[in-house]
Write a protein that holds these residues in place. Structure first.
Motif, PDB file in Angstrom:
ATOM      1  N   TRP A 100      -7.166  11.680  -1.786  1.00 39.23           N
ATOM      2  CA  TRP A 100      -7.326  11.287  -0.382  1.00 39.23           C
ATOM      3  C   TRP A 100      -7.638   9.800  -0.328  1.00 39.23           C
ATOM      4  N   SER A 101      -6.829   9.048   0.383  1.00 36.10           N
ATOM      5  CA  SER A 101      -6.960   7.592   0.347  1.00 36.10           C
ATOM      6  C   SER A 101      -6.826   6.985   1.733  1.00 36.10           C
ATOM      7  N   CYS A 102      -7.479   5.837   1.918  1.00 38.11           N
ATOM      8  CA  CYS A 102      -7.287   5.076   3.150  1.00 38.11           C
ATOM      9  C   CYS A 102      -5.968   4.310   3.043  1.00 38.11           C
ATOM     10  N   GLN A 103      -5.490   3.841   4.167  1.00 39.40           N
ATOM     11  CA  GLN A 103      -4.209   3.144   4.201  1.00 39.40           C
ATOM     12  C   GLN A 103      -4.219   1.875   3.353  1.00 39.40           C
ATOM     13  N   ARG A 104      -5.318   1.115   3.419  1.00 43.77           N
ATOM     14  CA  ARG A 104      -5.362  -0.162   2.709  1.00 43.77           C
ATOM     15  C   ARG A 104      -5.337   0.028   1.195  1.00 43.77           C
ATOM     16  N   CYS A 105      -6.140   0.942   0.690  1.00 46.29           N
ATOM     17  CA  CYS A 105      -6.137   1.182  -0.760  1.00 46.29           C
ATOM     18  C   CYS A 105      -4.799   1.736  -1.211  1.00 46.29           C
ATOM     19  N   ASN A 106      -4.246   2.647  -0.415  1.00 43.78           N
ATOM     20  CA  ASN A 106      -2.990   3.277  -0.778  1.00 43.78           C
ATOM     21  C   ASN A 106      -1.856   2.266  -0.829  1.00 43.78           C
ATOM     22  N   GLN A 107      -1.795   1.395   0.179  1.00 38.08           N
ATOM     23  CA  GLN A 107      -0.723   0.398   0.215  1.00 38.08           C
ATOM     24  C   GLN A 107      -0.892  -0.653  -0.871  1.00 38.08           C
ATOM     25  N   LYS A 108      -2.121  -1.045  -1.151  1.00 39.35           N
ATOM     26  CA  LYS A 108      -2.372  -2.021  -2.200  1.00 39.35           C
ATOM     27  C   LYS A 108      -2.005  -1.448  -3.569  1.00 39.35           C
ATOM     28  N   LYS A 109      -2.355  -0.206  -3.782  1.00 47.71           N
ATOM     29  CA  LYS A 109      -2.070   0.436  -5.066  1.00 47.71           C
ATOM     30  C   LYS A 109      -0.571   0.621  -5.265  1.00 47.71           C
TER      31      LYS A 109
END
Length: 223
Positions: A100-109
């Motif tokens: 489960w991830s927030c948008q910012r972490c997910n997009q950065k990763k």
């Protein structure tokens, strides 16, 4: 980031993941490019029971930055091992690979992956063995030079300005409660402070940045 216990596999994956994986791998073996696979197949893991399980497992917080999500940020189901990479196509519907991830972490990763020093898996690895905070700046850093800790920080940008600012607010609020608790003279005043401290001590769903909170509590001998 904090260690969590992975819950039982949701029913939709228990029933269908093997068949979905076979269908996907059959298409790839026939020469279909991964980017050309129909989204209707690739996104089958986005079932309600999967979302509910992940949201509950992570207490509505991002598995990486521990921001509370779903209010001011979009919720994402993240594949720790990126499904778009050839070696991980078969893990597209694998429960152990979903987080489960927030948008910012997910997009950065994105599809970043380090085979030698992979990003931490919060359902397997104890982040406290790899990560720690500089309490003065509230920036996170590798613990004891952990290379996997470094990968995790860099791949998800865990020291972005907005995140550091939010941690500082939590640090200051918690410190204020602790100082009031330690200075309390009456039993009534102490009890009121204890009530304020309880959510932090219990790692309540309402408290973000558990790793930082635990480090501060230890600093003051409360954990």
């Amino acid at each position: 980031m904090r260690l969590v216990t992975r819950t039982a596999k949701p029913g939709s994956l228990e029933t269908n993941a093997a068949a979905w994986t076979k269908e996907l791998m059959d298409l790839l073996q026939k020469g279909t490019a991964f980017d050309d696979i129909p989204k209707s197949l690739l996104n089958r893991y986005r079932k309600t029971d999967v979302q509910v399980s992940l949201r509950s497992m992570y207490q509505r917080k991002c598995c990486y930055c521990e921001n509370l999500i779903g209010i001011s940020d979009y919720e994402h189901i993240d594949h720790l091992k990126p499904k778009s990479l050839r070696q991980f196509h078969q893990l597209t519907f694998e429960w152990s690979n979903l987080h489960w991830s927030c948008q910012r972490c997910n997009q950065k990763k994105g599809n970043k992956w380090d085979d030698v020093n992979p990003i931490l898996d919060p359902t397997v690895d104890d982040p406290e063995e790899h990560l720690e905070f500089d309490i003065t700046t509230c920036k996170i850093r590798p613990k004891n030079g952990s290379l996997r800790g470094r990968t995790t920080i860099e791949h998800t940008n865990l020291n972005r300005e907005s995140l550091v600012d939010a941690r500082i607010k939590v640090r200051d609020k918690l410190r204020n409660i602790i100082l009031r608790y330690k200075k309390a003279q009456s039993a009534e005043a102490k009890e009121m402070c204890e009530e304020d401290l309880l959510p932090y001590l219990q790692q309540s769903e309402t408290i973000s940045y558990t790793l930082l909170v635990r480090q501060i509590l230890r600093q003051y001998g409360l954990l």
